[in-house]
Design a protein around this motif. Sequence first.
Motif, PDB file in Angstrom:
ATOM      1  N   HIS A   1       0.726  -1.722  -0.008  1.00  0.00           N
ATOM      2  CA  HIS A   1       0.014   0.070   0.102  1.00  0.00           C
ATOM      3  C   HIS A   1       1.045   1.299   0.035  1.00  0.00           C
ATOM      4  O   HIS A   1       0.651   2.235  -0.488  1.00  0.00           O
ATOM      5  CB  HIS A   1      -0.987   0.328   0.920  1.00  0.00           C
ATOM      6  N   LYS A   2       1.710   1.431   0.582  1.00  0.00           N
ATOM      7  CA  LYS A   2       2.945   2.491   0.372  1.00  0.00           C
ATOM      8  C   LYS A   2       3.501   2.675  -0.801  1.00  0.00           C
ATOM      9  O   LYS A   2       2.838   4.107  -2.045  1.00  0.00           O
ATOM     10  CB  LYS A   2       3.875   2.169   1.240  1.00  0.00           C
ATOM     11  N   LEU A   3       3.183   1.357  -2.142  1.00  0.00           N
ATOM     12  CA  LEU A   3       3.637   2.749  -3.376  1.00  0.00           C
ATOM     13  C   LEU A   3       2.450   2.531  -3.923  1.00  0.00           C
ATOM     14  O   LEU A   3       2.721   3.542  -4.867  1.00  0.00           O
ATOM     15  CB  LEU A   3       4.684   0.874  -4.131  1.00  0.00           C
ATOM     16  N   PHE A   4       1.577   1.930  -3.449  1.00  0.00           N
ATOM     17  CA  PHE A   4       0.029   1.929  -4.270  1.00  0.00           C
ATOM     18  C   PHE A   4      -0.325   3.072  -3.919  1.00  0.00           C
ATOM     19  O   PHE A   4      -0.648   3.576  -4.609  1.00  0.00           O
ATOM     20  CB  PHE A   4      -0.713   0.516  -4.107  1.00  0.00           C
ATOM     21  N   SER A   5       0.313   3.876  -2.585  1.00  0.00           N
ATOM     22  CA  SER A   5      -0.457   5.120  -2.605  1.00  0.00           C
ATOM     23  C   SER A   5       0.590   5.804  -3.605  1.00  0.00           C
ATOM     24  O   SER A   5      -0.302   7.161  -3.951  1.00  0.00           O
ATOM     25  CB  SER A   5      -0.377   5.725  -1.062  1.00  0.00           C
ATOM     26  N   VAL A   6       2.059   6.141  -3.597  1.00  0.00           N
ATOM     27  CA  VAL A   6       2.654   7.014  -4.679  1.00  0.00           C
ATOM     28  C   VAL A   6       1.703   6.686  -5.509  1.00  0.00           C
ATOM     29  O   VAL A   6       1.476   7.797  -6.206  1.00  0.00           O
ATOM     30  CB  VAL A   6       4.035   6.177  -4.524  1.00  0.00           C
TER      31      VAL A   6
ATOM     32  N   VAL B   1      -1.226   6.687  -7.254  1.00  0.00           N
ATOM     33  CA  VAL B   1      -2.648   6.712  -7.209  1.00  0.00           C
ATOM     34  C   VAL B   1      -2.594   7.899  -6.955  1.00  0.00           C
ATOM     35  O   VAL B   1      -2.625   8.925  -7.260  1.00  0.00           O
ATOM     36  CB  VAL B   1      -3.678   6.322  -5.942  1.00  0.00           C
ATOM     37  N   ARG B   2      -1.607   8.917  -5.686  1.00  0.00           N
ATOM     38  CA  ARG B   2      -1.395   9.923  -5.610  1.00  0.00           C
ATOM     39  C   ARG B   2      -0.763  10.890  -6.709  1.00  0.00           C
ATOM     40  O   ARG B   2      -1.580  11.775  -7.481  1.00  0.00           O
ATOM     41  CB  ARG B   2      -1.100  10.218  -4.842  1.00  0.00           C
ATOM     42  N   GLU B   3       0.055  10.075  -7.302  1.00  0.00           N
ATOM     43  CA  GLU B   3       0.677  10.944  -8.515  1.00  0.00           C
ATOM     44  C   GLU B   3      -0.159  10.733  -9.709  1.00  0.00           C
ATOM     45  O   GLU B   3      -0.785  12.041 -10.157  1.00  0.00           O
ATOM     46  CB  GLU B   3       1.921  10.237  -8.814  1.00  0.00           C
ATOM     47  N   CYS B   4      -1.140  10.054 -10.157  1.00  0.00           N
ATOM     48  CA  CYS B   4      -2.647   9.718 -11.049  1.00  0.00           C
ATOM     49  C   CYS B   4      -2.911  10.801 -10.749  1.00  0.00           C
ATOM     50  O   CYS B   4      -4.121  11.297 -11.504  1.00  0.00           O
ATOM     51  CB  CYS B   4      -2.832   8.661 -11.083  1.00  0.00           C
ATOM     52  N   PHE B   5      -3.567  11.524 -10.055  1.00  0.00           N
ATOM     53  CA  PHE B   5      -4.602  12.834  -9.404  1.00  0.00           C
ATOM     54  C   PHE B   5      -3.967  13.944  -9.103  1.00  0.00           C
ATOM     55  O   PHE B   5      -4.741  14.153  -8.991  1.00  0.00           O
ATOM     56  CB  PHE B   5      -5.435  11.649  -8.229  1.00  0.00           C
ATOM     57  N   SER B   6      -2.662  13.851  -8.770  1.00  0.00           N
ATOM     58  CA  SER B   6      -1.956  14.832  -8.594  1.00  0.00           C
ATOM     59  C   SER B   6      -2.930  16.022  -9.410  1.00  0.00           C
ATOM     60  O   SER B   6      -2.205  17.524  -9.286  1.00  0.00           O
ATOM     61  CB  SER B   6      -0.358  14.715  -9.401  1.00  0.00           C
ATOM     62  N   SER B   7      -3.108  16.660 -10.507  1.00  0.00           N
ATOM     63  CA  SER B   7      -3.900  17.114 -11.860  1.00  0.00           C
ATOM     64  C   SER B   7      -5.642  16.606 -12.355  1.00  0.00           C
ATOM     65  O   SER B   7      -4.952  16.038 -13.082  1.00  0.00           O
ATOM     66  CB  SER B   7      -2.732  17.585 -13.191  1.00  0.00           C
ATOM     67  N   ARG B   8      -6.442  16.786 -11.176  1.00  0.00           N
ATOM     68  CA  ARG B   8      -7.627  16.446 -11.546  1.00  0.00           C
ATOM     69  C   ARG B   8      -7.840  16.320 -12.602  1.00  0.00           C
ATOM     70  O   ARG B   8      -8.652  15.745 -13.569  1.00  0.00           O
ATOM     71  CB  ARG B   8      -8.065  16.533 -10.712  1.00  0.00           C
TER      72      ARG B   8
ATOM     73  N   ALA C   1       5.635   8.220 -12.538  1.00  0.00           N
ATOM     74  CA  ALA C   1       7.029   7.245 -12.851  1.00  0.00           C
ATOM     75  C   ALA C   1       8.337   7.130 -12.228  1.00  0.00           C
ATOM     76  O   ALA C   1       9.216   6.500 -12.174  1.00  0.00           O
ATOM     77  CB  ALA C   1       7.111   7.266 -14.390  1.00  0.00           C
ATOM     78  N   ALA C   2       8.870   8.628 -12.322  1.00  0.00           N
ATOM     79  CA  ALA C   2       9.621   9.087 -11.736  1.00  0.00           C
ATOM     80  C   ALA C   2      10.172   9.072 -10.251  1.00  0.00           C
ATOM     81  O   ALA C   2      10.716   8.421  -9.198  1.00  0.00           O
ATOM     82  CB  ALA C   2       9.214  10.889 -11.668  1.00  0.00           C
ATOM     83  N   ALA C   3       8.416   8.732  -9.512  1.00  0.00           N
ATOM     84  CA  ALA C   3       8.006   9.162  -8.398  1.00  0.00           C
ATOM     85  C   ALA C   3       8.053   7.521  -7.389  1.00  0.00           C
ATOM     86  O   ALA C   3       8.415   6.884  -6.643  1.00  0.00           O
ATOM     87  CB  ALA C   3       6.838   9.666  -7.803  1.00  0.00           C
ATOM     88  N   LEU C   4       8.274   6.472  -8.419  1.00  0.00           N
ATOM     89  CA  LEU C   4       8.452   5.045  -8.891  1.00  0.00           C
ATOM     90  C   LEU C   4       9.663   4.082  -8.769  1.00  0.00           C
ATOM     91  O   LEU C   4       9.610   2.355  -8.897  1.00  0.00           O
ATOM     92  CB  LEU C   4       6.797   4.020  -9.425  1.00  0.00           C
ATOM     93  N   ARG C   5      10.560   5.437 -10.048  1.00  0.00           N
ATOM     94  CA  ARG C   5      11.042   5.103 -10.184  1.00  0.00           C
ATOM     95  C   ARG C   5      11.561   4.216 -11.218  1.00  0.00           C
ATOM     96  O   ARG C   5      12.156   3.146 -11.876  1.00  0.00           O
ATOM     97  CB  ARG C   5      12.871   4.375  -8.911  1.00  0.00           C
ATOM     98  N   LEU C   6      10.403   4.223 -12.240  1.00  0.00           N
ATOM     99  CA  LEU C   6      10.026   3.624 -13.697  1.00  0.00           C
ATOM    100  C   LEU C   6      10.455   4.931 -14.597  1.00  0.00           C
ATOM    101  O   LEU C   6       9.951   5.250 -14.947  1.00  0.00           O
ATOM    102  CB  LEU C   6       8.587   3.138 -13.048  1.00  0.00           C
ATOM    103  N   THR C   7      10.692   4.042 -15.671  1.00  0.00           N
ATOM    104  CA  THR C   7      10.774   4.208 -17.146  1.00  0.00           C
ATOM    105  C   THR C   7       9.044   4.982 -18.005  1.00  0.00           C
ATOM    106  O   THR C   7       8.082   4.185 -16.936  1.00  0.00           O
ATOM    107  CB  THR C   7      10.936   3.670 -17.689  1.00  0.00           C
ATOM    108  N   ASP C   8       8.921   5.994 -18.191  1.00  0.00           N
ATOM    109  CA  ASP C   8       7.415   6.066 -18.954  1.00  0.00           C
ATOM    110  C   ASP C   8       6.905   5.234 -19.787  1.00  0.00           C
ATOM    111  O   ASP C   8       5.911   4.576 -19.448  1.00  0.00           O
ATOM    112  CB  ASP C   8       8.170   7.405 -18.767  1.00  0.00           C
ATOM    113  N   ASP C   9       7.626   4.404 -20.863  1.00  0.00           N
ATOM    114  CA  ASP C   9       7.204   3.740 -20.722  1.00  0.00           C
ATOM    115  C   ASP C   9       6.566   2.570 -20.579  1.00  0.00           C
ATOM    116  O   ASP C   9       4.988   1.926 -20.294  1.00  0.00           O
ATOM    117  CB  ASP C   9       8.138   3.031 -22.464  1.00  0.00           C
TER     118      ASP C   9
END
Length: 765
Positions: free
Chosen positions: A688-693, A695-702, A714-722
């Motif tokens: 839930h800690k990573l899951f929260s990151v 979801v929160r980023e997806c809602f950052s600009s409603r 992607a940056a917050a989770l250390r993943l590539t955009d693709d």
Amino acid sequence: MSGLQTLVSLHPWTFLTACALPALYVGPWWPLVVVLALALAGLTALLARHLERPGRWTALLLAGATIAAFWGVRPELDRKESYPVPISSIFEGTGVVSREAPLSRSGESRFQLRIDSVASEQGSGPAYALVTVRNYRGPSPGWGQKLTWKGTLEGAELRWRQGSTAGWETDWQEWRYAARSRFFAVLSFLDEPSAALGEALVLGAVDDLTTAEKASFRDAGCSHVLALSGMHLSLLALVLAGALRRRAPPLVVLLVTQAVLGAFCLLAGPIPSLYRAWMMALADGLVRLNLGRPDPLDLLAQSFLLTVCLWPEMAGTLSLQLSFLSMLGLSLWSRRCEWALRPWMGRWGGATLGSSVAALVATLPLTVGLFGEVHWTGLLLSAPLVALTNLYLFLTLAVLGLGLAGLLGFLPWVPELMRFLYDLIFGLTGWGAGWPALSGPLVALCAGAAALGRLGVFLYNRHHRGGPMPVSLRYDSPTDLQAFLDSRGFNALKRWGQNFLINPGARAQIVAALDLQPGEPVWEVGPGLGALTHHLVEAGHPLTVFEIDPGYAVFLREEFGDSPAGFTLLEGDVIKTWRGALEPEARSPGLKCVGNLPYNAASAIVADFVEGGYFPQVLVVTVQKEMADRMTATVGTKNYSSFSVLCQSVFGLTDVLVLKPGSFYPAPEVTSRVVKLVPHQKWPELDHKLFSVLVRECFSSRRKTLRNNLPGAAAALRLTDDALKNAFLGQGIDLGRRAETLTVEEFVRVYGSTGLVSTSQGLPR
């Protein structure tokens, strides 16, 4: 951390005094004293490391050592003194007064003399003996005064013939004697019996009471009422602290207070129980100055060790032993006795009688062993005698104050009033002394029956809910709550959401929503003054509460700290403290959790529970209506948010009730809702800690689409955009959608497709 480190970190003053004890002992047995002191420190460290309340076990350990030490020195106390020449021929010697009788009502003043040397025609030599002087006429000499005498020793009594003063053992004792003489001269305004009782209550000068007067207190079981105690010092310390608190820094207040308390103790004389109370006040001041509010039981242990270290000769005195044991009983059992007695006697009556019961039980091992009986009437008489003697003490102090100022003429009615109180006090003690005492075997039989009864109650409470528990506050009355806040100097702070629930029906519904089973541990967040806490303690649940307000925390410990089922208070922000309650050596996690959450921190608290992995079987929270709407919002609505997704990924949510502002005091400006959260276990492997990151980023600009919000996620989770885009596309989710249109299940599927490694810390769930 080793046991020794634990002891030093938790109880620095206890540790230091324990280490100092062997250094003060000089004699052939000093290696044994060192070994015993190290064993005491090691055992205390072990208890401090493995037990929840180390102060309790430190004090109990010292209690056992206290009783053992007294019985070890008892043969010394009973030993007949020996002298270098035949007793019958001794006719002169020198000595120092060790206990005094300031005035004489019978014409003969008895005092205690420590003999330093004796001489006769057959020889002379040094001696050390404590004897009571008889046949002495005139004013009694003061404590510390040196005397030369002629007379005859008969066992522990000296038959006085003649003598003279040879100075003082120390210079300050002359000042002390002069001050006491001046005080007692003022009391000549009263008749002799009234003055004698006043002397006993003010400075502990009980020797001027007649044998019959002292026997009436003793035979009624109320000797403690006459003794100077910590109550005298506590009142004096409170007055000084109140006068200096806002006018001087804490260190100055501590130094001035201790100087005055020390002067009072020296003026009163070498009374072991009074000196222990002084050391307790000193330890309390030092701990508060450096570490915050101390544990009362740890303070008791510290005061005993400090007293023994500074005045080793007091270690074997019965006064110190009884003082320590009675204080131990008050700390351990007085609150429980008070709770049991309050429904029938009220708070003051329950507290007074409960204290007497606790002190009597704690001192039974010594009193029964020494005297073979117990005077039980003291339990009934303690409450009225404490009230009467306190009034008598107040009047005596008024006489002393006005007398020293030359204004006694303003109190012509006081001698008659004090004589009336004197007759009433000794009438009560005489009535109590007329009842037969309980013999030792009968006391042992009653103690065994009480122990079996307590065991039965304990076993019953493990399987049944407890009975009603009286409390100090009327939680339904705004007037009473405000009066209590004013009396303690508290405020209902808006920043901490301190609005007290005064609706009794709402409190009952909240507790019912927890679906409690007997004996289940419960957490409470933000108990305030304990309106809900009262119900949970009454029902017999082990309770852990989280309170940020230090003042409220003090009250909660006083009110509920001795709950038989267990009560733990963690002071501070719950977000910073709740994980400590889940550590392996701490209590088991609360199976149920309830909280009247502050409006400005409610979302942060719930989110921290979820992200940290604490999912109680039932979580019931009172929150602002707008926040409750966010928690329960459905997909596509204006209240649907990242917080909605986070809560619903763990819990199923249902409404309990709506609370209008009038249900609280002070009334908030918003409506509240009580929401019940129950884990649904749909996605147990979700981090839930990573899951929260995510979801929160997806809602950052409603108002933006997922395509525009994913780079930040992607940056917050250390993943590539693709990689993140492919996770969404792989679940058939169009990146042109907005986050508010995705269901909780869709977010969970996307998270599972990212291949993120869990960062869970393995907290109990």
